[in-house]
Design an enzyme around this catalytic site. Structure first.
Site, PDB file in Angstrom:
ATOM      1  N   LYS A  42       0.818  -1.194   0.000  1.00 29.11           N
ATOM      2  CA  LYS A  42       0.000   0.000   0.000  1.00 29.11           C
ATOM      3  C   LYS A  42       0.862   1.258   0.000  1.00 29.11           C
ATOM      4  O   LYS A  42       0.409   2.339  -0.332  1.00 29.11           O
ATOM      5  CB  LYS A  42      -0.869   0.047   1.277  1.00 29.11           C
ATOM      6  CG  LYS A  42      -1.728  -1.157   1.490  1.00 29.11           C
ATOM      7  CD  LYS A  42      -2.366  -1.073   2.904  1.00 29.11           C
ATOM      8  CE  LYS A  42      -2.929  -2.442   3.259  1.00 29.11           C
ATOM      9  NZ  LYS A  42      -3.301  -2.519   4.690  1.00 29.11           N
ATOM     10  N   GLU A  98       7.618   2.246  -6.115  1.00 25.33           N
ATOM     11  CA  GLU A  98       7.723   1.831  -4.716  1.00 25.33           C
ATOM     12  C   GLU A  98       7.849   3.060  -3.813  1.00 25.33           C
ATOM     13  O   GLU A  98       8.256   4.130  -4.266  1.00 25.33           O
ATOM     14  CB  GLU A  98       8.954   0.902  -4.615  1.00 25.33           C
ATOM     15  CG  GLU A  98       9.308   0.339  -3.285  1.00 25.33           C
ATOM     16  CD  GLU A  98       8.232  -0.462  -2.570  1.00 25.33           C
ATOM     17  OE1 GLU A  98       7.132   0.086  -2.359  1.00 25.33           O
ATOM     18  OE2 GLU A  98       8.501  -1.603  -2.173  1.00 25.33           O
ATOM     19  N   ASP A 102      14.866   0.095   0.892  1.00 19.98           N
ATOM     20  CA  ASP A 102      15.640   0.027   2.135  1.00 19.98           C
ATOM     21  C   ASP A 102      16.668  -1.094   1.985  1.00 19.98           C
ATOM     22  O   ASP A 102      17.744  -0.868   1.431  1.00 19.98           O
ATOM     23  CB  ASP A 102      14.659  -0.204   3.289  1.00 19.98           C
ATOM     24  CG  ASP A 102      15.331  -0.301   4.643  1.00 19.98           C
ATOM     25  OD1 ASP A 102      16.501   0.111   4.764  1.00 19.98           O
ATOM     26  OD2 ASP A 102      14.687  -0.782   5.604  1.00 19.98           O
ATOM     27  N   LYS A 130      16.944   4.655   0.754  1.00 23.98           N
ATOM     28  CA  LYS A 130      17.669   4.615   2.032  1.00 23.98           C
ATOM     29  C   LYS A 130      18.890   3.723   1.838  1.00 23.98           C
ATOM     30  O   LYS A 130      18.889   2.548   2.187  1.00 23.98           O
ATOM     31  CB  LYS A 130      16.734   4.016   3.093  1.00 23.98           C
ATOM     32  CG  LYS A 130      17.086   4.353   4.527  1.00 23.98           C
ATOM     33  CD  LYS A 130      16.329   3.462   5.510  1.00 23.98           C
ATOM     34  CE  LYS A 130      14.970   3.999   5.882  1.00 23.98           C
ATOM     35  NZ  LYS A 130      14.332   3.186   6.966  1.00 23.98           N
ATOM     36  N   ARG A 164      -0.064   6.757   7.275  1.00 23.26           N
ATOM     37  CA  ARG A 164       0.051   6.816   5.812  1.00 23.26           C
ATOM     38  C   ARG A 164      -0.520   8.116   5.251  1.00 23.26           C
ATOM     39  O   ARG A 164      -0.090   8.602   4.215  1.00 23.26           O
ATOM     40  CB  ARG A 164      -0.714   5.642   5.174  1.00 23.26           C
ATOM     41  CG  ARG A 164      -0.093   4.277   5.416  1.00 23.26           C
ATOM     42  CD  ARG A 164      -0.732   3.264   4.477  1.00 23.26           C
ATOM     43  NE  ARG A 164      -0.491   1.878   4.857  1.00 23.26           N
ATOM     44  CZ  ARG A 164       0.582   1.173   4.540  1.00 23.26           C
ATOM     45  NH1 ARG A 164       1.545   1.733   3.833  1.00 23.26           N
ATOM     46  NH2 ARG A 164       0.710  -0.078   4.916  1.00 23.26           N
TER      47      ARG A 164
HETATM   48  P1  IMP Z   1      13.105  -3.434   1.486  1.00 23.90           P
HETATM   49  O1  IMP Z   1      12.640  -4.724   0.911  1.00 23.90           O
HETATM   50  O2  IMP Z   1      13.883  -3.629   2.760  1.00 23.90           O
HETATM   51  O3  IMP Z   1      13.801  -2.528   0.527  1.00 23.90           O
HETATM   52  O4  IMP Z   1      11.841  -2.707   2.052  1.00 23.90           O
HETATM   53  C1  IMP Z   1      10.900  -2.125   1.313  1.00 23.90           C
HETATM   54  C2  IMP Z   1       9.639  -1.937   2.127  1.00 23.90           C
HETATM   55  O5  IMP Z   1       9.902  -1.800   3.517  1.00 23.90           O
HETATM   56  C3  IMP Z   1       8.965  -0.673   1.707  1.00 23.90           C
HETATM   57  O6  IMP Z   1       8.064  -0.910   0.684  1.00 23.90           O
HETATM   58  C4  IMP Z   1       8.288  -0.208   2.979  1.00 23.90           C
HETATM   59  O7  IMP Z   1       6.976  -0.741   3.050  1.00 23.90           O
HETATM   60  C5  IMP Z   1       9.108  -0.789   4.105  1.00 23.90           C
HETATM   61  N1  IMP Z   1      10.016   0.236   4.716  1.00 23.90           N
HETATM   62  C6  IMP Z   1      11.355   0.281   4.671  1.00 23.90           C
HETATM   63  N2  IMP Z   1      11.839   1.356   5.336  1.00 23.90           N
HETATM   64  C7  IMP Z   1      10.754   2.013   5.790  1.00 23.90           C
HETATM   65  C8  IMP Z   1      10.573   3.229   6.549  1.00 23.90           C
HETATM   66  O8  IMP Z   1      11.506   3.959   6.932  1.00 23.90           O
HETATM   67  N3  IMP Z   1       9.290   3.574   6.828  1.00 23.90           N
HETATM   68  C9  IMP Z   1       8.202   2.837   6.413  1.00 23.90           C
HETATM   69  N4  IMP Z   1       8.325   1.713   5.711  1.00 23.90           N
HETATM   70  C10 IMP Z   1       9.581   1.294   5.404  1.00 23.90           C
HETATM   71 MG    MG Z   2       5.183  -0.814   4.737  1.00 26.28          MG
END
Ligand code: IMP
Ligand code: MG
Length: 182
Positions: A42, A98, A102, A130, A164
């Site tokens: 979402k 996206e 992260d 990030k 959100r």
């Molecule tokens: P990744 O797979 O670790 O890159 O994470 C991606 C998902 O983690 C994003 O789509 C977010 O839903 C969630 N996410 C990562 N960091 C944050 C943050 O600082 N705040 C809120 N959601 C985050």
């Molecule tokens: Mg999330």
């Protein structure tokens, strides 16, 4: 809701300007094409709605729900598709939209799946990057802002499904999540 906020990191006007610029870049880069823009629900929903209205191309909209997170603030490392695309991506130009990259695990997984399904190109457009959180080697082709290694909420991003609908991108007070995690 602002009583739970420690700091406004990126204001709504800045977001709006950056999203418009990103839309212009996509319009320029995909001239003559009809990309499928995939909203990763979402978190990307608000960014997606604004971004698509800044893209002057006949884009197709499609939506996916994936989960890797749970209710905490660190990635579980597992990605699961909970709602898949309606469109066939074979031979198409796919742009994954996206909220934040992260660890990169989610987009690494989704990019691979799109290629396996025969997409001719797969690119990533993210509101936030990030880089300090990265666990796999992936980079966003388009991003609006780089953020430090802090958990952020607002403009689609949640903490435990809340915040959100904040119009700005904010850092929560540490005590909001400190009580739920050990
Ligand atoms: P990744 O797979 O670790 O890159 O994470 C991606 C998902 O983690 C994003 O789509 C977010 O839903 C969630 N996410 C990562 N960091 C944050 C943050 O600082 N705040 C809120 N959601 C985050
Ligand atoms: Mg999330």
């Amino acid at each position: 809701m602002y009583q739970d906020i420690q700091e406004v990191l990126i204001r709504r006007e800045e977001i709006s300007n950056a999203v418009k610029m990103l839309g212009d870049m996509i319009t320029h880069d995909y001239k003559g094409k009809e990309p499928i823009m995939v909203c990763i629900l979402k978190g990307a929903s608000i960014f997606y709605a604004d971004l698509l209205r800044s893209v002057d191309l006949p884009v197709h909209m499609d939506f996916m729900i994936v989960s890797s997170y749970g209710n905490g603030t660190t990635s579980s490392g597992n990605v699961r598709i909970r709602r898949d695309l309606d469109e066939d991506v074979a031979g198409r130009d796919v742009i994954l939209v996206e909220d934040i990259v992260d660890s990169g695990v989610t987009l690494f997984f989704l990019s691979r799946i799109m290629k396996e399904r025969g997409a001719s190109t797969v690119k990533i457009a993210t509101l936030l990057d990030k880089p300090a959180g990265r666990k796999v080697d992936i980079k966003a082709d388009y991003f609006c802002f780089t953020v430090p290694e802090e958990f952020v909420v607002g403009y689609g991003l949640d903490y435990a499904e809340k915040y959100r609908n904040l119009p700005d991108i904010c850092v929560l007070k540490p005590e909001i999540y400190a009580s739920k995690e050990s």
